[in-house]
Enzyme design. Structure first.
Site, PDB file in Angstrom:
ATOM      1  N   ASN A 155       0.589  -1.188  -0.183  1.00 45.01           N
ATOM      2  CA  ASN A 155      -0.010   0.006  -0.133  1.00 45.01           C
ATOM      3  C   ASN A 155       1.055   1.102   0.104  1.00 45.01           C
ATOM      4  OD1 ASN A 155      -2.015   2.148   0.387  1.00 45.01           O
ATOM      5  ND2 ASN A 155      -2.888   1.015   2.084  1.00 45.01           N
ATOM      6  N   LYS A 157       3.440   0.684   3.329  1.00 48.56           N
ATOM      7  CA  LYS A 157       2.840  -0.479   3.995  1.00 48.56           C
ATOM      8  C   LYS A 157       3.066  -1.822   3.280  1.00 48.56           C
ATOM      9  CE  LYS A 157      -0.774   2.338   6.555  1.00 48.56           C
ATOM     10  NZ  LYS A 157      -1.999   2.637   6.728  1.00 48.56           N
ATOM     11  N   ASP A 213      -9.404   0.924  -5.536  1.00 48.79           N
ATOM     12  CA  ASP A 213     -10.474   1.564  -4.633  1.00 48.79           C
ATOM     13  C   ASP A 213     -11.631   2.046  -5.404  1.00 48.79           C
ATOM     14  OD1 ASP A 213     -10.206   1.367  -1.858  1.00 48.79           O
ATOM     15  OD2 ASP A 213      -8.715   3.010  -1.813  1.00 48.79           O
ATOM     16  N   GLY A 221     -13.830   6.558   9.172  1.00 49.88           N
ATOM     17  CA  GLY A 221     -12.331   6.749   9.643  1.00 49.88           C
ATOM     18  C   GLY A 221     -12.174   8.394   9.413  1.00 49.88           C
ATOM     19  N   ASP A 281      -8.854  14.550  15.314  1.00 54.47           N
ATOM     20  CA  ASP A 281      -8.954  13.271  15.798  1.00 54.47           C
ATOM     21  C   ASP A 281     -10.252  13.348  16.771  1.00 54.47           C
ATOM     22  OD1 ASP A 281      -8.898  11.121  17.771  1.00 54.47           O
ATOM     23  OD2 ASP A 281      -6.453  11.094  17.419  1.00 54.47           O
ATOM     24  N   ARG A 309     -11.457  11.549  18.813  1.00 53.92           N
ATOM     25  CA  ARG A 309     -10.814  11.505  20.608  1.00 53.92           C
ATOM     26  C   ARG A 309     -10.857  12.742  21.069  1.00 53.92           C
ATOM     27  NH1 ARG A 309      -6.816   6.537  19.183  1.00 53.92           N
ATOM     28  NH2 ARG A 309      -6.524   8.098  17.851  1.00 53.92           N
ATOM     29  N   GLU A 334      -9.535  -4.789   4.249  1.00 52.52           N
ATOM     30  CA  GLU A 334      -9.215  -4.490   2.820  1.00 52.52           C
ATOM     31  C   GLU A 334      -8.027  -5.219   2.202  1.00 52.52           C
ATOM     32  OE1 GLU A 334     -10.185   0.280   2.708  1.00 52.52           O
ATOM     33  OE2 GLU A 334      -8.731  -0.385   4.355  1.00 52.52           O
TER      34      GLU A 334
END
Length: 408
Positions: free
Chosen positions: A10, A17, A153, A215, A288, A290, A393
């Protein structure tokens, strides 16, 4: 073909990745996984997990993705790790490609013709596709005997009808310049659809779903008869839901207007809409969720507003896709980082839908916080299933790569 070793890649603008699998049909074992970060700097980092061990190398001078690949090979084959003995053990390489345009309706084995077509549509994903192409070309040199596969994708959404993917702009824009909705997160939606069919014990072609991939990047997908029917992201991932740093839907005249007011180029305004807007832009604090929840729970105005705007946009899309699917759906599914862990966002996103029989069990919902676990959070009185399913994925890429190379 029996057990084969497949490398999944990726490619990001400054990262790489990777996961190395030993795979046999519907059975996979991870041999190693990791990431190379801060490529194009002298502070690059390699992190890799293998054989219950963890290795981290820091302050590396990795000035290009080409050098990153050489570091990856060295890491996989050196005497300390002993992950593989030689490169030819890797028989397949699966690449995640952000944009396949309208040309690629499925994953494909990469040859020169495929590379040429990818280069023609690089302008559709200028930050991602050109780098991915360079990595593929380099891997042909480094892995001459391995088959490479491109997994897109956008492919999942190629089943959308023109009424869903065309913009109401001059038709010549579509005909001559391929301006249309393409949609993204397709590898995720393909996996979730397949998983939902198993959970509900139904044939994929009988499934009508609304899937929320929430996400830092977020989108929603209407699935009819097991195929993508409509989706919120468009020509690029900027369209649709309010995201971590992306604005989602806006009036396009905002771009020239703010360009004039701020004395910035349209490219700079586009960059602001992609990287400085969304939850970050409204909260003025963070992308974020959070962090935003901490401020929101302390009654901080902008953070509360960011959550309200985000969930209001989600509700509007769910409502519109319910109507598009003639209110005939089997399940609503939440996936990705926020979708699998944030019970408040799930609750707010479905607030009010109980009036048409879509009901969350609040106790089940509050307990559904493990990102690696599947949950049924629907009430016994709900007309449809409401599920939380972690996405995978990589598994979609792995299976597609295996299916394409096993007989070649």
């Amino acid at each position: 073909m029996k057990n084969i070793i497949i490398l999944i890649i990726n490619t990001g603008s400054s990262s790489l990745k990777f996961t190395l699998y030993e795979y046999q049909y519907q059975s996979e074992q991870i041999l190693a996984s990791g990431i190379i970060e801060k490529i194009k700097t002298t502070q690059a980092i390699i992190k890799i997990k293998f054989k219950n061990k963890f290795l981290e190398l820091t302050n590396l001078n990795i000035k290009s993705h080409k050098k990153a690949l050489k570091h990856l090979i060295k890491t996989l084959t050196n005497k300390k790790t002993k992950i593989i003995n030689y490169l030819d053990q890797i028989q397949g390489i699966g690449h995640r490609i952000v944009h396949g345009g309208a040309k690629f309706k499925n994953s494909v084995i990469i040859n020169q013709n495929v590379l040429n077509e990818l280069k023609k549509i690089s302008h559709l994903a200028p930050l991602h596709n050109p780098i991915a192409i360079k990595v593929i070309e380099e891997m042909f040199i480094l892995f001459p005997n391995a088959k490479q596969v491109a997994c897109f994708d956008t492919s999942w959404h190629q089943t959308m009808n023109q009424k869903a993917f065309l913009y109401a702009t001059p038709y010549s824009w579509y005909k001559d310049y391929h301006i249309r909705k393409y949609g993204f997160h397709g590898l995720s939606y393909a996996y979730i659809t397949k998983r939902t069919a198993i959970i509900l014990n139904k044939n994929i072609e009988d499934l009508n779903l609304i899937i929320l991939h929430l996400g830092n990047g977020a989108s929603i997908n209407a699935v009819q008869k097991g195929r993508s029917y409509d989706t919120s992201m468009g020509l690029t991932p900027l369209e649709g839901l309010v995201m971590g740093t992306r604005s989602g839907d806006i009036d396009p005249t905002i771009i020239p207007l703010m360009s004039k007011i701020l004395k910035k180029t349209t490219k700079q305004i586009e960059n602001i809409l992609n990287k400085e807007s969304g939850m970050l832009g409204i909260s003025c604090k963070s992308n974020d969720l959070r962090d935003i929840w901490i401020e929101s729970n302390n009654n901080e105005y902008n953070s509360k507003l960011a959550v309200e705007i985000m969930t209001y946009r989600i509700k509007k899309y769910i409502g519109s896709y319910l109507a598009a699917l003639d209110f005939n759906i089997d399940a609503i599914i939440f996936t990705a980082g926020i979708g699998t862990s944030d019970y408040e966002i799930r609750k707010l996103s479905l607030q009010g839908f109980e009036k048409i029989g879509i009901k969350i069990d609040f106790q089940k919902n509050n307990l559904a916080i493990d990102k690696n676990t599947e949950y049924d959070i629907s009430s016994n009185q709900s007309n449809i299933k409401i599920l939380v399913i972690p996405t995978n994925e990589e598994l979609t890429i792995l299976e597609d790569t295996y299916d394409l190379i096993k007989d070649n």
